[in-house]
Design a protein around this motif. Structure first.
Motif, PDB file in Angstrom:
ATOM      1  N   TYR A 172       0.878  -1.449  -0.158  1.00 14.76           N
ATOM      2  CA  TYR A 172      -0.121  -0.083   0.160  1.00 14.76           C
ATOM      3  C   TYR A 172       0.872   1.205   0.057  1.00 14.76           C
ATOM      4  O   TYR A 172       0.309   2.371  -0.308  1.00 14.76           O
ATOM      5  N   LEU A 173       2.241   1.262   0.173  1.00  9.10           N
ATOM      6  CA  LEU A 173       2.983   2.362   0.372  1.00  9.10           C
ATOM      7  C   LEU A 173       3.013   3.123  -1.359  1.00  9.10           C
ATOM      8  O   LEU A 173       3.215   4.208  -1.031  1.00  9.10           O
ATOM      9  N   SER A 174       3.182   2.386  -2.186  1.00 12.10           N
ATOM     10  CA  SER A 174       3.494   2.777  -3.352  1.00 12.10           C
ATOM     11  C   SER A 174       3.079   2.008  -4.778  1.00 12.10           C
ATOM     12  O   SER A 174       2.916   0.740  -4.334  1.00 12.10           O
ATOM     13  N   ASP A 175       3.234   2.407  -5.921  1.00  9.26           N
ATOM     14  CA  ASP A 175       2.866   1.683  -6.916  1.00  9.26           C
ATOM     15  C   ASP A 175       4.396   1.088  -7.457  1.00  9.26           C
ATOM     16  O   ASP A 175       4.447  -0.104  -8.020  1.00  9.26           O
ATOM     17  N   TYR A 176       5.447   1.911  -7.357  1.00  8.63           N
ATOM     18  CA  TYR A 176       6.668   1.410  -8.017  1.00  8.63           C
ATOM     19  C   TYR A 176       7.625   1.991  -6.953  1.00  8.63           C
ATOM     20  O   TYR A 176       7.680   2.968  -6.209  1.00  8.63           O
ATOM     21  N   PHE A 177       8.649   1.123  -6.870  1.00 16.68           N
ATOM     22  CA  PHE A 177      10.074   1.636  -6.206  1.00 16.68           C
ATOM     23  C   PHE A 177      11.071   1.394  -7.364  1.00 16.68           C
ATOM     24  O   PHE A 177      11.051   0.674  -8.303  1.00 16.68           O
ATOM     25  N   VAL A 178      11.855   2.456  -7.321  1.00 20.19           N
ATOM     26  CA  VAL A 178      12.985   2.490  -8.144  1.00 20.19           C
ATOM     27  C   VAL A 178      14.158   2.733  -7.335  1.00 20.19           C
ATOM     28  O   VAL A 178      14.384   3.659  -6.516  1.00 20.19           O
ATOM     29  N   MET A 179      15.189   1.488  -7.381  1.00 19.23           N
ATOM     30  CA  MET A 179      16.340   1.484  -6.612  1.00 19.23           C
ATOM     31  C   MET A 179      17.438   1.476  -7.487  1.00 19.23           C
ATOM     32  O   MET A 179      17.555   1.025  -8.543  1.00 19.23           O
ATOM     33  N   MET A 180      18.434   2.289  -7.000  1.00 23.95           N
ATOM     34  CA  MET A 180      19.754   2.511  -7.586  1.00 23.95           C
ATOM     35  C   MET A 180      21.171   2.442  -6.893  1.00 23.95           C
ATOM     36  O   MET A 180      20.880   2.747  -5.845  1.00 23.95           O
ATOM     37  N   THR A 181      22.272   2.362  -7.373  1.00 24.69           N
ATOM     38  CA  THR A 181      23.237   2.561  -6.542  1.00 24.69           C
ATOM     39  C   THR A 181      24.280   4.030  -7.036  1.00 24.69           C
ATOM     40  O   THR A 181      24.221   4.053  -8.377  1.00 24.69           O
ATOM     41  N   GLY A 182      24.766   4.628  -6.197  1.00 23.43           N
ATOM     42  CA  GLY A 182      25.653   5.587  -6.541  1.00 23.43           C
ATOM     43  C   GLY A 182      27.095   5.452  -5.936  1.00 23.43           C
ATOM     44  O   GLY A 182      26.996   4.836  -4.470  1.00 23.43           O
ATOM     45  N   TYR A 183      28.152   5.682  -6.335  1.00 26.13           N
ATOM     46  CA  TYR A 183      29.382   5.279  -5.614  1.00 26.13           C
ATOM     47  C   TYR A 183      30.104   6.301  -4.725  1.00 26.13           C
ATOM     48  O   TYR A 183      31.181   5.822  -4.200  1.00 26.13           O
ATOM     49  N   SER A 184      29.536   7.490  -4.440  1.00 23.02           N
ATOM     50  CA  SER A 184      30.182   8.261  -3.661  1.00 23.02           C
ATOM     51  C   SER A 184      28.699   9.345  -2.828  1.00 23.02           C
ATOM     52  O   SER A 184      27.718   9.020  -3.616  1.00 23.02           O
ATOM     53  N   ILE A 211       8.493   5.523  -5.244  1.00 30.42           N
ATOM     54  CA  ILE A 211       9.403   5.716  -4.035  1.00 30.42           C
ATOM     55  C   ILE A 211      10.794   5.582  -4.692  1.00 30.42           C
ATOM     56  O   ILE A 211      11.146   4.251  -5.256  1.00 30.42           O
ATOM     57  N   VAL A 212      11.644   6.446  -4.574  1.00 28.12           N
ATOM     58  CA  VAL A 212      12.875   6.222  -4.889  1.00 28.12           C
ATOM     59  C   VAL A 212      13.842   6.052  -3.939  1.00 28.12           C
ATOM     60  O   VAL A 212      14.031   6.761  -3.000  1.00 28.12           O
ATOM     61  N   HIS A 213      14.953   4.934  -4.353  1.00 27.52           N
ATOM     62  CA  HIS A 213      15.913   4.729  -3.076  1.00 27.52           C
ATOM     63  C   HIS A 213      17.119   4.749  -4.114  1.00 27.52           C
ATOM     64  O   HIS A 213      17.429   4.036  -4.689  1.00 27.52           O
ATOM     65  N   ILE A 214      18.132   5.922  -3.257  1.00 29.16           N
ATOM     66  CA  ILE A 214      19.396   5.901  -4.263  1.00 29.16           C
ATOM     67  C   ILE A 214      20.456   5.688  -2.912  1.00 29.16           C
ATOM     68  O   ILE A 214      20.625   6.285  -2.170  1.00 29.16           O
ATOM     69  N   MET A 215      21.210   4.618  -3.208  1.00 28.57           N
ATOM     70  CA  MET A 215      21.900   3.892  -2.118  1.00 28.57           C
ATOM     71  C   MET A 215      23.643   3.816  -2.450  1.00 28.57           C
ATOM     72  O   MET A 215      23.657   3.657  -3.505  1.00 28.57           O
ATOM     73  N   MET A 216      24.488   3.927  -1.409  1.00 29.54           N
ATOM     74  CA  MET A 216      26.030   3.684  -1.699  1.00 29.54           C
ATOM     75  C   MET A 216      25.806   2.101  -1.599  1.00 29.54           C
ATOM     76  O   MET A 216      24.836   1.528  -1.238  1.00 29.54           O
ATOM     77  N   PRO A 217      26.848   1.394  -2.185  1.00 27.15           N
ATOM     78  CA  PRO A 217      26.914  -0.036  -2.302  1.00 27.15           C
ATOM     79  C   PRO A 217      26.727  -0.627  -0.950  1.00 27.15           C
ATOM     80  O   PRO A 217      26.139  -1.669  -0.842  1.00 27.15           O
ATOM     81  N   ARG A 218      27.239  -0.073  -0.025  1.00 27.33           N
ATOM     82  CA  ARG A 218      27.227  -0.686   1.415  1.00 27.33           C
ATOM     83  C   ARG A 218      26.101  -0.974   1.940  1.00 27.33           C
ATOM     84  O   ARG A 218      25.697  -1.873   2.652  1.00 27.33           O
ATOM     85  N   GLU A 219      25.290   0.249   1.743  1.00 27.04           N
ATOM     86  CA  GLU A 219      23.751   0.351   2.255  1.00 27.04           C
ATOM     87  C   GLU A 219      22.849  -0.628   1.463  1.00 27.04           C
ATOM     88  O   GLU A 219      21.821  -1.369   1.940  1.00 27.04           O
ATOM     89  N   ARG A 220      23.043  -0.643   0.121  1.00 29.54           N
ATOM     90  CA  ARG A 220      22.330  -1.258  -0.740  1.00 29.54           C
ATOM     91  C   ARG A 220      22.487  -2.989  -0.562  1.00 29.54           C
ATOM     92  O   ARG A 220      21.545  -3.719  -0.267  1.00 29.54           O
ATOM     93  N   GLU A 221      23.693  -3.286  -0.229  1.00 24.72           N
ATOM     94  CA  GLU A 221      23.935  -4.613   0.098  1.00 24.72           C
ATOM     95  C   GLU A 221      23.370  -5.048   1.363  1.00 24.72           C
ATOM     96  O   GLU A 221      22.758  -6.105   1.631  1.00 24.72           O
ATOM     97  N   PHE A 222      23.402  -4.178   2.490  1.00 29.18           N
ATOM     98  CA  PHE A 222      23.110  -4.559   3.916  1.00 29.18           C
ATOM     99  C   PHE A 222      21.791  -4.618   3.797  1.00 29.18           C
ATOM    100  O   PHE A 222      20.999  -5.457   4.443  1.00 29.18           O
ATOM    101  N   TYR A 223      20.796  -3.637   3.431  1.00 27.66           N
ATOM    102  CA  TYR A 223      19.515  -3.441   3.443  1.00 27.66           C
ATOM    103  C   TYR A 223      18.681  -4.510   2.355  1.00 27.66           C
ATOM    104  O   TYR A 223      17.691  -4.821   2.623  1.00 27.66           O
ATOM    105  N   ASN A 224      19.309  -4.729   1.369  1.00 24.20           N
ATOM    106  CA  ASN A 224      19.041  -5.779   0.374  1.00 24.20           C
ATOM    107  C   ASN A 224      17.369  -5.665   0.040  1.00 24.20           C
ATOM    108  O   ASN A 224      16.697  -6.632   0.129  1.00 24.20           O
TER     109      ASN A 224
END
Length: 145
Positions: free
Chosen positions: A56-68, A111-124
Motif C-alpha cells: 500500500y506504500l506505493s505503486d513503484y519502487f526505483v532503486m539504484m546505486t551511486g558510488y560516492s 518511491i526512489v531509493h538511491i544508495m551507496m553499495p554498502r547500504e544497498r547490500e546491507f538492506y537488500n
C-alpha cells in the motif's frame, strides 16, 4: 527525455487479464523518467519494481546505486529536477540527503531509493520485495541487481 520511455505499455505476462489504468500508466511513466534521470548521472544497478499489488506504500519502487555521497546527492538532484520539468511535481518528502549514503525520495505513487553499495547490500531491498514484478528499463544496458 527521449520519447521512447513514454506512451502506452503492453500488458505484462503477469497482467494478461486487465490493461493498465491511466493512473498506473502515469505512475509507470514517472518511474521511467526517474530511471532515465538517474542514468544521466551514471547511477548503476537500477531496478524498477511494480509493487502496486503487494504494497500500500506505493505503486513503484526505483532503486539504484551511486558510488560516492556526492554522486548519490547528484542523482537525487537530477531526479528531482527532471521530474519537476517533465511532471511539474516535487517529492512529497526527501530523506537522507544530508548524509548522502541513502537518499529516499517519495513521490507518492513512486518511491526512489538511491544508495551507496554498502547500504544497498546491507538492506537488500530487492530481496525483501523480491516477489514484485521487475520492469525493464528501455535503452539501459547498466541495469543490474
Amino acid at each position: 527525455m527521449t520519447e521512447s520511455l513514454r506512451g502506452n505499455f503492453p500488458l505484462t505476462k503477469n497482467a494478461v487479464s486487465k490493461p493498465k489504468t491511466d493512473t498506473e500508466a502515469t505512475s509507470k511513466n514517472l518511474a521511467l523518467t526517474i530511471a532515465e534521470a538517474a542514468l544521466d548521472r551514471k547511477a548503476v544497478e537500477i531496478v524498477l519494481l511494480d509493487v502496486a499489488e503487494i504494497s500500500y506504500l506505493s505503486d513503484y519502487f526505483v532503486m539504484m546505486t551511486g558510488y560516492s555521497k556526492v554522486q548519490v546527492r547528484a542523482i537525487a538532484d537530477a531526479i528531482a529536477g527532471q521530474v519537476e520539468i517533465d511532471w511539474q511535481r516535487r517529492p512529497l518528502r526527501t530523506e537522507g540527503k544530508a548524509e548522502g549514503t541513502w537518499v529516499l525520495q517519495d513521490y507518492g505513487d513512486v518511491i526512489v531509493h538511491i544508495m551507496m553499495p554498502r547500504e544497498r547490500e546491507f538492506y537488500n531491498l530487492e530481496a525483501f520485495w523480491g516477489h514484485a514484478e521487475r520492469i525493464p528499463i528501455p535503452n539501459s544496458d547498466n541495469v543490474g541487481g
